[in-house]
Design a protein around this motif. Structure first.
Motif, PDB file in Angstrom:
ATOM      1  N   TYR A  32       0.850  -1.185   0.000  1.00  0.00           N
ATOM      2  CA  TYR A  32       0.000   0.000   0.000  1.00  0.00           C
ATOM      3  C   TYR A  32       0.888   1.237   0.000  1.00  0.00           C
ATOM      4  O   TYR A  32       2.035   1.192   0.436  1.00  0.00           O
ATOM      5  CB  TYR A  32      -0.980   0.006   1.185  1.00  0.00           C
ATOM      6  N   ARG A  34       0.910   5.626   0.654  1.00  0.00           N
ATOM      7  CA  ARG A  34       0.171   6.675   1.354  1.00  0.00           C
ATOM      8  C   ARG A  34       0.898   8.004   1.276  1.00  0.00           C
ATOM      9  O   ARG A  34       2.092   8.047   1.007  1.00  0.00           O
ATOM     10  CB  ARG A  34      -0.124   6.286   2.787  1.00  0.00           C
ATOM     11  N   HIS A 120      -7.212   8.449  -1.729  1.00  0.00           N
ATOM     12  CA  HIS A 120      -7.512   7.093  -1.275  1.00  0.00           C
ATOM     13  C   HIS A 120      -8.125   6.307  -2.431  1.00  0.00           C
ATOM     14  O   HIS A 120      -9.031   6.776  -3.111  1.00  0.00           O
ATOM     15  CB  HIS A 120      -8.477   7.135  -0.086  1.00  0.00           C
ATOM     16  N   ASP A 143      -3.761   3.821   0.237  1.00  0.00           N
ATOM     17  CA  ASP A 143      -4.625   3.565   1.397  1.00  0.00           C
ATOM     18  C   ASP A 143      -4.352   4.645   2.435  1.00  0.00           C
ATOM     19  O   ASP A 143      -3.360   4.597   3.148  1.00  0.00           O
ATOM     20  CB  ASP A 143      -4.342   2.178   1.975  1.00  0.00           C
ATOM     21  N   ARG A 146      -5.433   3.449   6.566  1.00  0.00           N
ATOM     22  CA  ARG A 146      -4.686   2.511   7.398  1.00  0.00           C
ATOM     23  C   ARG A 146      -3.948   3.270   8.496  1.00  0.00           C
ATOM     24  O   ARG A 146      -3.278   4.248   8.238  1.00  0.00           O
ATOM     25  CB  ARG A 146      -3.698   1.719   6.557  1.00  0.00           C
TER      26      ARG A 146
END
Length: 161
Positions: A32, A34, A120, A143, A146
């Motif tokens: 993931y 971010r 996102h 993500d 999270r």
């Protein structure tokens, strides 16, 4: 040139043209990416890299067109409680039959100078470059929900080479 000679020459040429098969087999789990805000100029990606092969391999580079610079990073303590991020030029070893986690506060992929904001659910295309396994292309979801202490899920991830 006879057909037999031509065939032998063609087979020999193809044998030298084929890449060497590495003894490492790389799998990526739970990747993931971010950013702190959707308009951040930097971001990071995290994942578990597994080597199911018989010999160690090394993640030596990472590529993506999402940012001006994409590097392998880690956090380093200066001995006085101050943490800083540094580029890990030698990369990360992935032991034979073992795993290496890229996670927050530790080793990770760093995106600097993002080409555009990330939201996102967006997907970031990244190519991991290994010493033996070569290039592994990933589609990494963004993500933003999270939590930092969220443990990594252990599901399957599509990896294309």
């Amino acid at each position: 040139m006879s057909l037999k000679t031509f065939s032998l020459a063609a087979v020999t040429a193809m044998a030298f043209a084929l890449p060497a098969v590495a003894d490492s087999i790389i799998a990526v789990d739970d990747p993931y990416a971010r950013v702190s805000t959707s308009m951040s100029k930097s971001g990071a990606a995290f994942m578990v890299i597994e080597n199911t092969g018989d010999e160690a391999d090394r993640l030596i580079d990472v590529k993506s067109d999402i940012a001006k610079r994409v590097e392998l990073h880690t956090h380093k303590d200066d001995g006085h409680g101050n943490m800083s991020m540094i580029h890990v030029e030698e990369g990360f070893e992935i032991p034979a039959g073992g795993k290496h986690m890229l996670m927050r506060g530790s080793d990770h992929v760093m995106f600097m100078g993002l080409a555009h904001g990330l939201e996102h659910g967006d997907v970031v295309n990244v190519t991991l470059v290994f010493e033996k396994a070569g290039e592994v292309a990933l589609e990494i979801p963004v993500d933003l929900e999270r939590k930092a202490d969220h443990s990594m899920k252990h599901g399957e991830m599509k990896v294309s080479e």
